[in-house]
Design a protein around this motif. Structure first.
Motif, PDB file in Angstrom:
ATOM      1  N   LEU A   1       0.837  -1.203   0.000  1.00  0.00           N
ATOM      2  CA  LEU A   1       0.000   0.000   0.000  1.00  0.00           C
ATOM      3  C   LEU A   1       0.874   1.256   0.000  1.00  0.00           C
ATOM      4  N   GLU A   2       1.872   1.259   0.875  1.00  0.00           N
ATOM      5  CA  GLU A   2       2.676   2.478   1.031  1.00  0.00           C
ATOM      6  C   GLU A   2       3.708   2.653  -0.074  1.00  0.00           C
ATOM      7  N   LYS A   3       4.333   1.571  -0.502  1.00  0.00           N
ATOM      8  CA  LYS A   3       5.437   1.692  -1.477  1.00  0.00           C
ATOM      9  C   LYS A   3       4.979   1.643  -2.925  1.00  0.00           C
ATOM     10  N   ALA A   4       3.802   1.009  -3.177  1.00  0.00           N
ATOM     11  CA  ALA A   4       3.382   0.884  -4.580  1.00  0.00           C
ATOM     12  C   ALA A   4       1.916   1.271  -4.787  1.00  0.00           C
ATOM     13  N   ASN A   5       1.265   1.709  -3.708  1.00  0.00           N
ATOM     14  CA  ASN A   5      -0.158   2.067  -3.777  1.00  0.00           C
ATOM     15  C   ASN A   5      -1.014   0.955  -4.399  1.00  0.00           C
ATOM     16  N   ILE A   6      -0.666  -0.299  -4.018  1.00  0.00           N
ATOM     17  CA  ILE A   6      -1.429  -1.452  -4.498  1.00  0.00           C
ATOM     18  C   ILE A   6      -2.140  -2.108  -3.311  1.00  0.00           C
ATOM     19  N   VAL A   7      -3.419  -2.462  -3.535  1.00  0.00           N
ATOM     20  CA  VAL A   7      -4.176  -3.137  -2.470  1.00  0.00           C
ATOM     21  C   VAL A   7      -4.426  -4.589  -2.875  1.00  0.00           C
ATOM     22  N   GLY A   8      -4.037  -5.502  -2.002  1.00  0.00           N
ATOM     23  CA  GLY A   8      -4.325  -6.928  -2.208  1.00  0.00           C
ATOM     24  C   GLY A   8      -5.022  -7.469  -0.975  1.00  0.00           C
ATOM     25  N   THR A   9      -5.087  -8.783  -0.837  1.00  0.00           N
ATOM     26  CA  THR A   9      -5.769  -9.375   0.321  1.00  0.00           C
ATOM     27  C   THR A   9      -4.798 -10.222   1.144  1.00  0.00           C
ATOM     28  N   PRO A  10      -4.631  -9.890   2.429  1.00  0.00           N
ATOM     29  CA  PRO A  10      -3.721 -10.678   3.279  1.00  0.00           C
ATOM     30  C   PRO A  10      -4.206 -12.119   3.407  1.00  0.00           C
ATOM     31  N   GLY A  11      -3.299 -13.064   3.176  1.00  0.00           N
ATOM     32  CA  GLY A  11      -3.658 -14.484   3.178  1.00  0.00           C
ATOM     33  C   GLY A  11      -4.218 -14.969   4.498  1.00  0.00           C
ATOM     34  N   VAL A  12      -3.792 -14.363   5.593  1.00  0.00           N
ATOM     35  CA  VAL A  12      -4.226 -14.808   6.916  1.00  0.00           C
ATOM     36  C   VAL A  12      -5.751 -14.630   7.089  1.00  0.00           C
ATOM     37  N   GLY A  13      -6.342 -13.802   6.264  1.00  0.00           N
ATOM     38  CA  GLY A  13      -7.792 -13.601   6.303  1.00  0.00           C
ATOM     39  C   GLY A  13      -8.560 -14.842   5.886  1.00  0.00           C
ATOM     40  N   PHE A  14      -7.886 -15.827   5.295  1.00  0.00           N
ATOM     41  CA  PHE A  14      -8.553 -17.059   4.841  1.00  0.00           C
ATOM     42  C   PHE A  14      -8.214 -18.244   5.737  1.00  0.00           C
ATOM     43  N   GLY A  15      -7.663 -17.954   6.913  1.00  0.00           N
ATOM     44  CA  GLY A  15      -7.305 -19.032   7.838  1.00  0.00           C
ATOM     45  C   GLY A  15      -5.866 -18.859   8.289  1.00  0.00           C
ATOM     46  N   GLU A  16      -5.587 -19.421   9.480  1.00  0.00           N
ATOM     47  CA  GLU A  16      -4.266 -19.161  10.074  1.00  0.00           C
ATOM     48  C   GLU A  16      -3.116 -19.692   9.202  1.00  0.00           C
ATOM     49  N   TYR A  17      -3.395 -20.754   8.394  1.00  0.00           N
ATOM     50  CA  TYR A  17      -2.324 -21.295   7.564  1.00  0.00           C
ATOM     51  C   TYR A  17      -2.082 -20.450   6.306  1.00  0.00           C
ATOM     52  N   GLY A  18      -2.836 -19.364   6.187  1.00  0.00           N
ATOM     53  CA  GLY A  18      -2.592 -18.409   5.105  1.00  0.00           C
ATOM     54  C   GLY A  18      -1.618 -17.318   5.534  1.00  0.00           C
ATOM     55  N   GLU A  19      -1.204 -17.340   6.801  1.00  0.00           N
ATOM     56  CA  GLU A  19      -0.263 -16.319   7.296  1.00  0.00           C
ATOM     57  C   GLU A  19       1.039 -16.387   6.502  1.00  0.00           C
ATOM     58  N   GLY A  20       1.539 -15.192   6.106  1.00  0.00           N
ATOM     59  CA  GLY A  20       2.785 -15.147   5.334  1.00  0.00           C
ATOM     60  C   GLY A  20       2.542 -15.210   3.827  1.00  0.00           C
ATOM     61  N   TYR A  21       1.249 -15.287   3.444  1.00  0.00           N
ATOM     62  CA  TYR A  21       0.893 -15.334   2.011  1.00  0.00           C
ATOM     63  C   TYR A  21      -0.062 -14.193   1.682  1.00  0.00           C
ATOM     64  N   PHE A  22      -0.312 -14.030   0.384  1.00  0.00           N
ATOM     65  CA  PHE A  22      -1.040 -12.853  -0.060  1.00  0.00           C
ATOM     66  C   PHE A  22      -1.827 -13.204  -1.317  1.00  0.00           C
ATOM     67  N   ARG A  23      -3.071 -12.720  -1.440  1.00  0.00           N
ATOM     68  CA  ARG A  23      -3.864 -13.016  -2.643  1.00  0.00           C
ATOM     69  C   ARG A  23      -4.011 -11.789  -3.527  1.00  0.00           C
ATOM     70  N   LEU A  24      -3.668 -11.960  -4.797  1.00  0.00           N
ATOM     71  CA  LEU A  24      -3.946 -10.922  -5.794  1.00  0.00           C
ATOM     72  C   LEU A  24      -4.954 -11.497  -6.786  1.00  0.00           C
ATOM     73  N   THR A  25      -5.777 -10.625  -7.373  1.00  0.00           N
ATOM     74  CA  THR A  25      -6.780 -11.142  -8.309  1.00  0.00           C
ATOM     75  C   THR A  25      -6.635 -10.488  -9.681  1.00  0.00           C
ATOM     76  N   SER A  26      -7.257 -11.138 -10.658  1.00  0.00           N
ATOM     77  CA  SER A  26      -7.152 -10.646 -12.035  1.00  0.00           C
ATOM     78  C   SER A  26      -8.409  -9.883 -12.448  1.00  0.00           C
ATOM     79  N   PHE A  27      -9.207  -9.452 -11.468  1.00  0.00           N
ATOM     80  CA  PHE A  27     -10.478  -8.819 -11.806  1.00  0.00           C
ATOM     81  C   PHE A  27     -10.379  -7.301 -12.022  1.00  0.00           C
ATOM     82  N   ALA A  28      -9.168  -6.732 -11.922  1.00  0.00           N
ATOM     83  CA  ALA A  28      -9.029  -5.291 -12.192  1.00  0.00           C
ATOM     84  C   ALA A  28      -9.001  -5.083 -13.712  1.00  0.00           C
ATOM     85  N   THR A  29      -8.965  -3.823 -14.157  1.00  0.00           N
ATOM     86  CA  THR A  29      -8.853  -3.573 -15.601  1.00  0.00           C
ATOM     87  C   THR A  29      -7.438  -3.913 -16.052  1.00  0.00           C
ATOM     88  N   LEU A  30      -7.288  -4.139 -17.369  1.00  0.00           N
ATOM     89  CA  LEU A  30      -5.960  -4.433 -17.920  1.00  0.00           C
ATOM     90  C   LEU A  30      -5.015  -3.266 -17.634  1.00  0.00           C
TER      91      LEU A  30
END
Ligand code: PLP
Length: 393
Positions: free
Chosen positions: A350-379
């Motif tokens: 967010l601070e260095k590239a002004n990009i918002v993604g989803t923290p992996g830990v939000g999908f369960g504790e074993y998602g900690e340390g991972y990150f989800r990006l999606t392809s639903f933005a515009t090209l």
């Protein structure tokens, strides 16, 4: 009040993930009003519906204007024309379905949440990380939960190795949200064989089947004995962009029985009692989406999302950053660089590239340390994000 409440709700954690994300983004925007923020966190489709689908919806709406074509309550299990379209869609992919095993829904989420109604007090096995509805709906019913742990060693595709031989209820999601990981035929066969051997039930979420590009199964019924062990829940939300229209389908095969009791009959009873069907114009739109012309039109949208996916996966491959997903899925699940935790990386992006993604830990504790990006933005926005990540990572 003095009534008793469902105390199982005390075990359901409040979901702060997206409000927490929004709060952080809004705070950042307040102190950096000039920031051009690119959102790659959305799990919702963004492209408009193909015209032929909207035309089918409009035409169906017009039928309500005339006494001769007006319709009242729809059938609880769906109109035959749409159930037949689902059977044909499966047939197109090489799978045979019984018409009576198809139930039309207002989306996969409702059925995934409601299936607990027909099941007793079983041990529940749920992948972690995964889409949170399986966990929360079982917690609300006071079930005992066990996790099927996803990690880099199993490519976020847990297998039945090491599980005991007791009958259980197992949730599987392939392609998975959030990891994008997809079971191949051999892996899925291991699960079906295990369930068949132990008398277990698999609830298989195939909401992202339309994104599958390789020869991974698009349905659990590709596997021998699939119909003896699995309910499959799917959706037009991502396949046809129906997140706002709301339509899905659930397959409860006739073969699913416990003694002389049929799960199909129980689900029929449950739906007839608590559900009054999906609106007629929506079912006509879904029928159009599942026609040959509709599938082609929807695929155009999926291909546009895939262009975005490819830009991101190529970048992470170049950078040597570990990721799963992206091939058969609109989601890319990456390991946070420099052992950052999920929220640390969120803040860093967010601070260095002004990009918002989803923290992996939000999908369960074993998602900690991972990150989800999606392809639903515009090209355009995805390209912008890739340029920024190219410099930053
Ligand atoms: N299953 C998975 C894995 C999902 O990610 C989602 C939505 O994001 C759903 C089901 C819900 O789909 P629907 O819009 O059909 O309710």
């Amino acid at each position: 009040m003095k009534i008793k409440l469902n105390n199982n709700f005390l075990n359901v954690k409040e979901s702060y993930l997206f409000s927490d994300i929004n709060k952080r983004v809004n705070e950042y925007k307040k102190s950096h009003p000039e920031a051009d923020i690119v959102r790659l966190g959305i799990g919702d489709v963004t492209l408009p519906l193909p015209e032929m689908i909207v035309d089918a919806m409009k035409k169906a709406a017009d039928e309500f204007l005339s006494k001769d074509t007006f319709r009242g309550y729809p059938p609880e299990y769906g109109y035959d024309f749409l159930k037949e379209a689902v059977v044909k869609y499966y047939k197109r992919n090489g799978y045979d379905l019984d018409l009576d095993s198809v139930f039309i829904s207002d989306g996969a989420k409702s059925d995934l949440g409601n299936l607990v109604d027909i099941l007793g007090d079983n041990d529940i096995y749920i992948p972690n990380p995964v889409y949170p509805v399986y966990l929360d709906s079982n917690l609300m019913s006071g079930r005992r939960i066990h996790y099927l742990i996803g990690n880099e060693a199993n490519n976020f595709l847990p297998l039945p190795e090491g599980l005991d031989d007791e009958a259980k209820v197992i949730y599987l999601c392939s392609p998975n949200n959030p990891t994008g990981a997809t079971y191949n035929k051999n892996e899925l066969k291991m699960w079906v064989d295990y369930a068949y051997k132990t008398g277990s039930l698999i609830i298989y979420d195939s909401a992202y089947e339309a994104f599958i590009k390789d020869n991974s199964p698009r349905s659990i019924y590709e596997i021998e004995h699939g119909k003896d062990v699995a309910i499959e829940v799917s959706s037009l939300s991502k396949m046809a962009g129906f997140t706002g229209v709301r339509c899905g389908y659930t397959i409860v095969p006739m073969e699913l029985t416990v003694g002389d009791r049929s799960l199909n009959k129980m689900w029929k009873r449950r739906q007839a009692t608590k559900f009054n069907g999906v609106s007629y114009p929506v079912q006509r739109a879904a029928e159009a989406a599942l026609s040959e012309e509709g599938i082609k039109a929807c695929k155009k949208n999926l291909d546009m999302y895939y262009e975005n996916t490819k830009l991101l996966t190529d970048l992470f491959t170049r950078k040597g950053i570990w990721f799963s997903g992206g091939i058969n899925s609109p989601y890319i699940w990456l390991k946070c660089p420099n052992n950052m935790k999920s929220f640390e990386f969120f803040q860093f992006l967010l601070e260095k590239a002004n990009i918002v993604g989803t923290p992996g830990v939000g999908f369960g504790e074993y998602g900690e340390g991972y990150f989800r990006l999606t392809s639903f933005a515009t090209l355009e926005n995805t390209k912008k994000a890739v340029e920024r990540l190219e410099k930053l990572l």
